[in-house]
Design an enzyme around this catalytic site. Structure first.
Site, PDB file in Angstrom:
ATOM      1  N   HIS A 141    -110.807  18.530   7.076  1.00 14.81           N
ATOM      2  CA  HIS A 141    -111.729  18.509   5.951  1.00 14.81           C
ATOM      3  C   HIS A 141    -111.800  17.087   5.438  1.00 14.81           C
ATOM      4  O   HIS A 141    -110.787  16.428   5.322  1.00 14.81           O
ATOM      5  CB  HIS A 141    -111.209  19.349   4.783  1.00 14.81           C
ATOM      6  CG  HIS A 141    -110.875  20.748   5.169  1.00 14.81           C
ATOM      7  ND1 HIS A 141    -111.809  21.620   5.620  1.00 14.81           N
ATOM      8  CD2 HIS A 141    -109.705  21.409   5.161  1.00 14.81           C
ATOM      9  CE1 HIS A 141    -111.228  22.780   5.871  1.00 14.81           C
ATOM     10  NE2 HIS A 141    -109.955  22.679   5.609  1.00 14.81           N
TER      11      HIS A 141
ATOM     12  N   ASP B 107    -116.599  23.277  10.388  1.00 10.88           N
ATOM     13  CA  ASP B 107    -117.265  22.062   9.911  1.00 10.88           C
ATOM     14  C   ASP B 107    -118.489  22.357   9.044  1.00 10.88           C
ATOM     15  O   ASP B 107    -119.461  21.616   9.054  1.00 10.88           O
ATOM     16  CB  ASP B 107    -117.675  21.151  11.089  1.00 10.88           C
ATOM     17  CG  ASP B 107    -116.509  20.897  12.006  1.00 10.88           C
ATOM     18  OD1 ASP B 107    -115.424  20.584  11.499  1.00 10.88           O
ATOM     19  OD2 ASP B 107    -116.664  21.048  13.236  1.00 10.88           O
TER      20      ASP B 107
END
Ligand code: IMP
Length: 423
Positions: free
Chosen positions: A40, A12
């Protein structure tokens, strides 16, 4: 130019945005590890796009490759392909016939194993990733190419059920259900069969033609099965070397390795986190950064930027440069901190990361650049790096000094366009 983009923290980091940013219309984009546990988000002027299997730049690239190192859930694959083709109809898709298939049995087993672990639970995404890699390495797995033969799939599913009976005791996987799963998998295969092949040949060819390529690592370095915070890791290698085993392309063919670092740290699931924040500061950072899992929606744990961790990851991946993301988020704080060391008693930071030694984080305090409005971001992007606030420049040069790596890409907002390249 052949680029590798990977995360230097716990995932992340904003790799998706960086991949998307450096992709061009003629790029070949490649993923080589993991599966739908990755997530994503790419924000364009048209809206928000979430990808779990496809590389983040798929919206504008010419070709994408899902390498043999991946574990692929066919239903998710079909959905993502149809979404991306609606936006980018000329995209050419290549899926490795040797990638492995995540089935409903594997997802079920992921949950069952977590339950059995009790307080030793890992906090997986419950997407069946671990059990699918287990199947791969015990050589009982279902490969993408197997989906072409429904009977093979059924035979393999029956064998897996037999082998894993202790994990599937309360499950509804009777013969009828297995038949249904085999049918569903075979049906999904019809949708993507024309994209399936030995992707290494396509990739070798692209390399020899000097195509613009972006390889995108799934997950962060500290989730690597060997070098991460085991057992609180994912079930694949996430460091740069995984590119070779996950695609067949040697790391020697890569011109530039970009390590993506979020301006602070976050982690989902269990495991050590030396610079973790709690209480109000954590809430502020989580809200400002939208730190909720793309894959599971879980609130992420958050904390200050951790240089010992980043340096360990940069060393393992042999990164050439750093891309720093989400700097705008930190502007919410009056005082910003960077962890520079785990204290004099910790000689090898990885031991503190593994929870074997106690980290006593030491910090430097940085001046804040304050909140940045959208108009201001636009103006910075238009004028270039010189227009970046002095305090932010100071933060960036501190990161460079502490890591010994140049920061070349600076991301200061959510949308694709809010990125500044430093010459
Ligand atoms: P698994 O990969 O689902 O087995 O989960 C193992 C651990 O890795 C859990 O703590 C997950 O939250 C974490 N994880 C796996 N993939 C990612 C990712 O892409 N970003 C952040 N955390 C991840």
């Amino acid at each position: 130019m052949r680029n590798l983009v990977l995360g230097l923290q716990f995932g992340d980091e904003g790799k998706g945005k960086v991949t998307d940013f450096i992709s061009q219309e003629n790029s070949v984009l490649v993923r080589y590890n993991g599966g739908t546990n990755a997530g994503h988000t790419v924000v364009t002027k048209k809206g928000k796009f979430k990808f779990h299997l496809l590389p983040a730049g798929s919206l504008k690239a010419s070709s994408i490759v899902l390498g043999n190192g991946m574990v692929i859930e066919p239903e998710a694959l079909v959905n993502e392909i149809s979404d991306v083709l609606a936006e980018n109809p000329h995209l050419k898709i290549h899926i490795s016939s040797a990638a492995h298939v995540v089935t409903r049995l594997h997802k079920y087993m992921d949950g069952a194993q977590e339950k059995m672990r009790g307080e030793m639970k890992i906090g997986t995404t419950s997407h069946g990733i671990g059990p699918t890699y287990e199947e791969k390495y015990s050589r009982n797995g279902i490969r993408i190419e197997d989906l072409g033969n429904r009977d093979t799939v059924l035979k393999k599913l029956s064998f897996i059920r037999e082998l894993r009976s202790s994990e599937l005791t309360e499950s509804p996987f009777n013969n009828e259900e297995l038949e249904k799963i085999a049918d569903e998998l075979h049906e999904k295969w019809q949708y993507f069969r024309s994209f399936v092949g030995r992707t290494e040949y396509f990739l070798f060819d692209a390399v020899s033609k000097n195509e613009h390529m972006v390889f995108e690592g799934g997950h962060g370095t500290m989730l690597d099965i060997d070098f991460g915070t085991y057992p609180y890791v994912t079930s694949s290698n996430t460091i740069s070397g995984a590119l070779h085993t996950g695609t067949g392309i040697s790391l020697r063919k890569i011109d530039r390795i970009i390590g993506v670092v979020k301006a602070y740290t976050s982690r989902v699931g269990e495991g050590p986190f030396p610079t973790e924040l709690h209480g109000k500061d954590a809430d502020l950072l989580r809200e400002a950064g939208g730190e909720y899992g793309t894959t599971t929606g879980r609130p992420r744990r958050v904390g200050w930027l951790d240089i010992p961790l980043v340096n360990y990851a940069a060393m393992l991946n042999d990164v050439d440069e750093i891309a720093i993301t989400k700097l705008d988020v930190l502007g919410q704080f009056r005082n910003i901190r960077i962890c520079t060391s785990y204290g004099k008693n910790v000689k090898e930071p990885v031991n503190a990361l593994l929870g074997k030694e106690k980290a006593e984080p030491e910090y430097v305090e940085m001046d804040s650049w304050g909140k940045i409005g959208e108009g201001e971001i636009e103006q910075i992007v238009e004028s270039g790096y010189d227009a970046v606030p002095e305090e932010m420049k100071n933060y960036i040069s501190t990161v460079e000094r502490l890591t010994g790596k140049p920061v070349k890409i600076v991301s200061i907002g959510q949308i694709r366009e809010s990125t500044v390249v430093r010459k």
